[in-house]
Motif scaffolding. Sequence first.
Motif, PDB file in Angstrom:
ATOM      1  N   LEU A 107      -3.901  14.106  -1.967  1.00  0.00           N
ATOM      2  CA  LEU A 107      -5.296  14.061  -1.212  1.00  0.00           C
ATOM      3  C   LEU A 107      -5.394  14.054   0.087  1.00  0.00           C
ATOM      4  CD1 LEU A 107      -6.948  11.783  -4.139  1.00  0.00           C
ATOM      5  CD2 LEU A 107      -6.945  14.518  -4.151  1.00  0.00           C
ATOM      6  N   PRO A 108      -6.136  14.904   0.702  1.00  0.00           N
ATOM      7  CA  PRO A 108      -6.298  14.953   2.345  1.00  0.00           C
ATOM      8  C   PRO A 108      -6.372  13.532   2.789  1.00  0.00           C
ATOM      9  CG  PRO A 108      -7.239  16.973   1.265  1.00  0.00           C
ATOM     10  CD  PRO A 108      -6.888  15.968   0.159  1.00  0.00           C
ATOM     11  N   LEU A 109      -7.305  12.840   2.269  1.00  0.00           N
ATOM     12  CA  LEU A 109      -7.997  11.652   2.834  1.00  0.00           C
ATOM     13  C   LEU A 109      -6.770  10.554   3.015  1.00  0.00           C
ATOM     14  CD1 LEU A 109     -10.341   9.503   0.500  1.00  0.00           C
ATOM     15  CD2 LEU A 109      -8.703  11.655  -0.386  1.00  0.00           C
ATOM     16  N   TYR A 110      -5.890  10.790   2.311  1.00  0.00           N
ATOM     17  CA  TYR A 110      -4.767   9.633   2.176  1.00  0.00           C
ATOM     18  C   TYR A 110      -3.469  10.404   3.108  1.00  0.00           C
ATOM     19  CZ  TYR A 110      -6.945   7.410  -1.566  1.00  0.00           C
ATOM     20  OH  TYR A 110      -7.861   6.656  -2.327  1.00  0.00           O
ATOM     21  N   ALA A 111      -3.731  11.535   3.544  1.00  0.00           N
ATOM     22  CA  ALA A 111      -2.635  12.173   4.332  1.00  0.00           C
ATOM     23  C   ALA A 111      -2.045  11.196   5.417  1.00  0.00           C
ATOM     24  CB  ALA A 111      -2.911  13.389   4.942  1.00  0.00           C
ATOM     25  N   ALA A 112      -2.636  10.734   6.319  1.00  0.00           N
ATOM     26  CA  ALA A 112      -2.191   9.894   7.369  1.00  0.00           C
ATOM     27  C   ALA A 112      -1.704   8.633   7.117  1.00  0.00           C
ATOM     28  CB  ALA A 112      -3.567   9.484   8.529  1.00  0.00           C
ATOM     29  N   GLY A 113      -2.478   8.027   6.097  1.00  0.00           N
ATOM     30  CA  GLY A 113      -2.057   6.889   5.573  1.00  0.00           C
ATOM     31  C   GLY A 113      -0.270   7.123   4.998  1.00  0.00           C
ATOM     32  N   PHE A 132       1.897  -6.014   8.601  1.00  0.00           N
ATOM     33  CA  PHE A 132       3.474  -5.481   8.242  1.00  0.00           C
ATOM     34  C   PHE A 132       3.167  -4.088   7.745  1.00  0.00           C
ATOM     35  CE2 PHE A 132       6.826  -4.807   5.007  1.00  0.00           C
ATOM     36  CZ  PHE A 132       7.779  -5.379   5.787  1.00  0.00           C
ATOM     37  N   ASN A 133       2.361  -3.302   7.377  1.00  0.00           N
ATOM     38  CA  ASN A 133       1.908  -2.126   6.746  1.00  0.00           C
ATOM     39  C   ASN A 133       1.314  -1.162   8.037  1.00  0.00           C
ATOM     40  OD1 ASN A 133       3.164  -1.641   3.829  1.00  0.00           O
ATOM     41  ND2 ASN A 133       2.351  -3.550   3.953  1.00  0.00           N
ATOM     42  N   ARG A 134       1.331  -1.833   8.959  1.00  0.00           N
ATOM     43  CA  ARG A 134       0.528  -1.018  10.352  1.00  0.00           C
ATOM     44  C   ARG A 134      -0.706  -0.553   9.735  1.00  0.00           C
ATOM     45  NH1 ARG A 134       5.905   2.175  12.455  1.00  0.00           N
ATOM     46  NH2 ARG A 134       5.158   3.701  10.852  1.00  0.00           N
ATOM     47  N   ASN A 179       2.079   7.371   7.858  1.00  0.00           N
ATOM     48  CA  ASN A 179       2.652   6.070   8.282  1.00  0.00           C
ATOM     49  C   ASN A 179       3.339   5.489   7.365  1.00  0.00           C
ATOM     50  OD1 ASN A 179       1.937   3.817   9.944  1.00  0.00           O
ATOM     51  ND2 ASN A 179       1.322   2.951   8.187  1.00  0.00           N
ATOM     52  N   TYR A 180       3.267   5.521   6.047  1.00  0.00           N
ATOM     53  CA  TYR A 180       3.945   4.553   5.110  1.00  0.00           C
ATOM     54  C   TYR A 180       5.219   5.096   5.042  1.00  0.00           C
ATOM     55  CZ  TYR A 180       5.903   2.042   1.353  1.00  0.00           C
ATOM     56  OH  TYR A 180       6.882   1.373   0.758  1.00  0.00           O
ATOM     57  N   ASP A 181       5.448   6.600   4.878  1.00  0.00           N
ATOM     58  CA  ASP A 181       6.666   7.038   4.834  1.00  0.00           C
ATOM     59  C   ASP A 181       7.679   6.829   6.007  1.00  0.00           C
ATOM     60  OD1 ASP A 181       6.116   8.289   2.373  1.00  0.00           O
ATOM     61  OD2 ASP A 181       5.662  10.340   3.299  1.00  0.00           O
ATOM     62  N   GLU A 182       7.036   6.803   7.381  1.00  0.00           N
ATOM     63  CA  GLU A 182       7.669   6.449   8.504  1.00  0.00           C
ATOM     64  C   GLU A 182       8.286   4.927   8.363  1.00  0.00           C
ATOM     65  OE1 GLU A 182       5.321   7.285  11.719  1.00  0.00           O
ATOM     66  OE2 GLU A 182       5.216   9.589  11.212  1.00  0.00           O
ATOM     67  N   PRO A 221       0.866  -1.212  -0.214  1.00  0.00           N
ATOM     68  CA  PRO A 221       0.113   0.040   0.062  1.00  0.00           C
ATOM     69  C   PRO A 221       0.879   1.214   0.144  1.00  0.00           C
ATOM     70  CG  PRO A 221      -0.649  -1.601   1.659  1.00  0.00           C
ATOM     71  CD  PRO A 221       0.557  -2.175   1.120  1.00  0.00           C
ATOM     72  N   PHE A 222       0.382   2.266  -0.654  1.00  0.00           N
ATOM     73  CA  PHE A 222       1.012   3.480  -0.958  1.00  0.00           C
ATOM     74  C   PHE A 222       2.522   3.446  -1.922  1.00  0.00           C
ATOM     75  CE2 PHE A 222      -1.690   4.112   2.654  1.00  0.00           C
ATOM     76  CZ  PHE A 222      -2.163   5.472   2.351  1.00  0.00           C
ATOM     77  N   MET A 223       2.350   2.279  -2.289  1.00  0.00           N
ATOM     78  CA  MET A 223       3.508   2.076  -3.329  1.00  0.00           C
ATOM     79  C   MET A 223       3.005   1.475  -4.665  1.00  0.00           C
ATOM     80  SD  MET A 223       7.224   1.127  -1.788  1.00  0.00           S
ATOM     81  CE  MET A 223       7.835   1.536  -3.252  1.00  0.00           C
ATOM     82  N   ALA A 224       1.649   1.461  -4.964  1.00  0.00           N
ATOM     83  CA  ALA A 224       1.041   1.084  -6.137  1.00  0.00           C
ATOM     84  C   ALA A 224       1.373   1.148  -7.304  1.00  0.00           C
ATOM     85  CB  ALA A 224      -0.518   1.066  -5.998  1.00  0.00           C
TER      86      ALA A 224
END
Length: 271
Positions: free
Chosen positions: A194-200, A266-268, A203-206, A141-144
């Motif tokens: 997009l704001p709705l993906y900001a938290a995810g 794994f991807n929290r 999280n992924y970047d961390e 996720p977040f690397m599709a």
Amino acid sequence: MTATAQVALVTGASSGIGKATAIALAAAGFQVIGTGRDTARLTAPAGVTYLDLDVTSDASVASAVQQVIDRFGRIDVLVNNAGVGATGAAEEFSIAQAQGVFDINVYGVIRMTKAVLPHMRAQGRGRIINVSSLSGFVPSPFMALYVSTKHAVEGYSQSLDHEVREHGVRVLLVEPGPINTPFAGHSVVADTPLPLYAAGRRNYDELLEQNLRSGDDPAVVAKVIVAAATDRNPKLRRTAGATARTISAVHRLAPARTFDRVIRKFNRMPS
């Protein structure tokens, strides 16, 4: 260079996995040509010759391969390592960005492969080693966008291997897990966040930074690539690194629903 030295061409060899691979192949007795977009500023390791190459350019690819043939007379191994990461939710990438990433990660592999195949067929032997990823066979996720390019390379490589095997050429895959390189810093970032993906996304970047920091040394991948280049009866695919080995085993053995939960954990991500 001795008369019997095999010649290896490694793309994306200015740093990280590519540089480690060039060094390892040279240590294994290959005459190595490492490529990058701008190699004039680089100091070549022993046994390595640097050459400028842009894998997104038909002309640059054709010129570089011809220069290697003219100077060394042959290409025994091609390592397609040049690539770029891409982080962000799939919906956040413009089509132009997606095309740019595919042009490097997928069409770059195809350009290089098409350029060397006639020479390998003529000499009756050769190996094309495509650096895929753990993401070549599992979702991330977040690397599709990045994941889709590696899935494409996997399908291309497996199919092509059957087409060229009877001509003495093998097409092989190496699948690293997290490797301690500046991968994240060199990745394409989605241009329409997009704001709705900001938290995810945060999280992924961390998570990515943490995984890369604790990841395997690029030399681990280089060792696997050398094995793929030299083994008498090479395997189609090899994982590289502890995480890739573990996830590959779980992917093979676990039921689909269980593996889906593993990916989310794994991807929290929420269950």
